[in-house]
Design an enzyme around this catalytic site. Structure first.
Site, PDB file in Angstrom:
ATOM      1  N   SER A   1      -3.383  -5.377   2.573  1.00 42.10           N
ATOM      2  CA  SER A   1      -2.109  -5.491   3.257  1.00 42.10           C
ATOM      3  C   SER A   1      -2.304  -6.169   4.612  1.00 42.10           C
ATOM      4  O   SER A   1      -2.805  -7.295   4.667  1.00 42.10           O
ATOM      5  CB  SER A   1      -1.475  -4.096   3.377  1.00 42.10           C
ATOM      6  OG  SER A   1      -0.165  -4.153   3.849  1.00 42.10           O
TER       7      SER A   1
ATOM      8  N   ASP B   1       8.886  -1.708  -1.407  1.00 40.47           N
ATOM      9  CA  ASP B   1       7.804  -2.238  -2.211  1.00 40.47           C
ATOM     10  C   ASP B   1       8.147  -3.633  -2.714  1.00 40.47           C
ATOM     11  O   ASP B   1       7.310  -4.534  -2.730  1.00 40.47           O
ATOM     12  CB  ASP B   1       7.518  -1.292  -3.382  1.00 40.47           C
ATOM     13  CG  ASP B   1       6.183  -1.588  -4.055  1.00 40.47           C
ATOM     14  OD1 ASP B   1       5.209  -1.870  -3.344  1.00 40.47           O
ATOM     15  OD2 ASP B   1       6.130  -1.523  -5.297  1.00 40.47           O
TER      16      ASP B   1
ATOM     17  N   HIS C   1       2.839  -3.019  -4.040  1.00 42.17           N
ATOM     18  CA  HIS C   1       2.028  -3.106  -2.833  1.00 42.17           C
ATOM     19  C   HIS C   1       1.066  -1.931  -2.762  1.00 42.17           C
ATOM     20  O   HIS C   1       1.259  -0.975  -2.000  1.00 42.17           O
ATOM     21  CB  HIS C   1       2.957  -3.137  -1.612  1.00 42.17           C
ATOM     22  CG  HIS C   1       2.294  -3.654  -0.380  1.00 42.17           C
ATOM     23  ND1 HIS C   1       1.811  -4.932  -0.274  1.00 42.17           N
ATOM     24  CD2 HIS C   1       2.029  -3.058   0.816  1.00 42.17           C
ATOM     25  CE1 HIS C   1       1.293  -5.112   0.927  1.00 42.17           C
ATOM     26  NE2 HIS C   1       1.407  -3.984   1.610  1.00 42.17           N
TER      27      HIS C   1
END
Length: 331
Positions: free
Chosen positions: A179, A276, A310
Site C-alpha cells: 500500500s 476497498d 486492497h
C-alpha cells in the site's frame, strides 16, 4: 512479463485499516559492515538507541531518538536462521508497512513474517514509517519533524550496514512494501538508484498525477489529518511540482532499468466496501500505467493481477521473496 496465480483462500493477511486507511490508505556508498555475531548494536548516523530487545534469536527490536522525526521511531530487524553461528554476510530486504493508524514496524511480525522467511538467507528490516508519512520529507509540518525519507535513507540504512553483517552495496539490498509502503518502495528505488537492486510494490500506487492527481491529493489530505497536524507532504493549495515529479514512479521510468521490478494489484475489490473499491481500483490503474511505460522502455518487470482488493497477499510475498533472494548477492 505477465503472470496470474489465483489462490484467493490465502490472500488476506494485512488489510489497510483504521481511520486513515478506511478512507483510502493507498497504500551506494560502500560502508563496510563491522558487526560480529556477538556484538550489540550501537548509536550512530544520527540515531541514538533509547530502547531495545536483542534477546530473541531472530527478531531484534530497536527504538531511536532522531532529529529527523519528532517522536522515537522503531525498527524490527529479522535475522536469518544461522546468523549467530555461521558468520556469513547477508543481503537485506527493507520492508515498508502501509498507511493507517494500526500500521507500524510490528505490522509484518503480527502477520507472519517469521514463518514466511524461515530458512531463507536474508535479513529483513521493518521500520516505522508513520501512519501517513508517505515515506517522504513533507513540505510542511505543524507536528514537529516528520522526515521519514531522511530517517530511512540517510540514517537507518547506514546504521543497519554498520551493525549487522550485510552487503553494503547495490546488489546487497532490496526494498518492498504494501500500500503506502509499496509507493515508498517504488519511490526509494528510483530516487536512490544505487541503493536497491530489487523493488516490489504489493498493492502500492505507482502514479501520483493520474485522475486529476487523486493519489497526490490523498497523500496531502491523509498526511494533514493523521501525520502533520495540517501540514502536507506535497503542499497546498499548490503542489511542489518538482518534488512530486521526483517522487512519482511513472515519471522516473529510466530509474528502474537494471533492477528487478515486481508488482501486484487486486482486480476484484469488495463490491460492498466502497473504500476497498477506491483503493485498489486506483492502485490497479496506476500500476497498469506504470507497466505500460516500463514495457515501452524495454525494462523487464514481473506483474501479477490477483483476485481480491486492497490486501497483502502472503503467497505473493513469498514468491516475491524467492525472486529477491535470487537477484541479490548470495549470503
Amino acid at each position: 512479463m505477465s503472470a496470474h496465480e489465483h489462490r484467493p483462500t490465502r490472500r488476506s493477511l494485512i488489510r489497510a485499516a483504521g481511520g486513515l486507511s478506511a478512507a483510502m490508505a493507498l497504500g551506494a556508498g560502500s560502508v563496510l559492515a563491522t558487526a560480529t555475531a556477538a556484538s550489540a548494536a550501537g548509536d550512530g548516523f544520527g540515531l541514538r538507541i533509547v530502547d531495545h530487545n536483542e534477546g530473541d534469536p531472530r527478531m531484534r527490536y530497536y527504538r531511536f531518538a532522531t532529529d529527523a522525526v519528532g517522536w522515537n521511531p522503531a525498527v524490527n530487524v529479522l535475522l536469518p536462521d544461522g546468523y549467530h553461528t555461521e558468520g556469513r554476510r547477508y543481503p537485506v530486504l527493507y520492508l515498508l508497512h502501509g498507511g493507517g493508524t494500526d500500521q507500524d514496524f510490528i505490522t509484518f511480525d503480527r502477520a507472519g513474517i517469521r514463518a514466511w522467511t524461515a530458512g531463507r538467507p536474508v535479513i529483513v528490516v521493518m521500520p516505522d514509517g508513520g501512519h501517513a508519512g508517505w515515506y517522504s520529507n513533507p513540505v510542511s509540518s505543524n507536528a514537529g519533524p516528520r522526515n521519514w525519507e531522511t530517517f530511512h535513507i540517510a540514517q537507518l540504512l547506514p546504521w543497519i550496514d554498520a551493525n549487522f553483517r550485510t552487503y553494503a552495496e547495490y546488489d546487497g539490498r532490496a526494498v518492498a512494501g504494501f500500500s503506502m509502503g509499496g509507493f515508498g518502495a517504488l519511490k526509494y528505488a528510483a530516487k536512490y538508484y544505487g541503493h536497491f537492486a530489487s523493488v516490489s510494490a504489493h498493492s502500492g500506487p505507482a502514479s501520483l498525477r493520474r485522475d486529476a492527481g487523486l493519489v497526490g491529493h490523498w497523500a496531502n489530505a491523509s498526511s494533514a489529518a493523521v501525520e502533520l497536524a495540517g501540514g502536507t507532504v506535497y503542499g497546498v493549495p499548490l503542489w511542489d511540482e518538482a518534488r512530486v515529479s521526483a517522487d512519482n514512479p511513472v515519471e522516473r521510468i529510466e530509474s528502474y532499468r537494471n533492477k528487478r521490478v515486481f508488482l501486484v494489484a487486486g482486480t476484484s475489490p469488495d463490491p460492498v466496501n466502497w473504500f476497498d473499491q477506491v483503493n485498489e481500483n486506483q492502485v490497479l490503474a496506476g500500476q497498469r500505467e506504470f507497466r505500460a511505460l516500463l514495457g515501452a522502455a524495454g525494462i523487464p518487470h514481473e506483474w501479477h493481477e490477483e483476485p481480491g482488493g486492497h490486501v497483502f497477499r502472503d503467497y505473493m510475498f513469498q514468491r516475491d521473496l524467492d525472486g529477491i533472494i535470487a537477484r541479490l548477492r548470495k549470503a
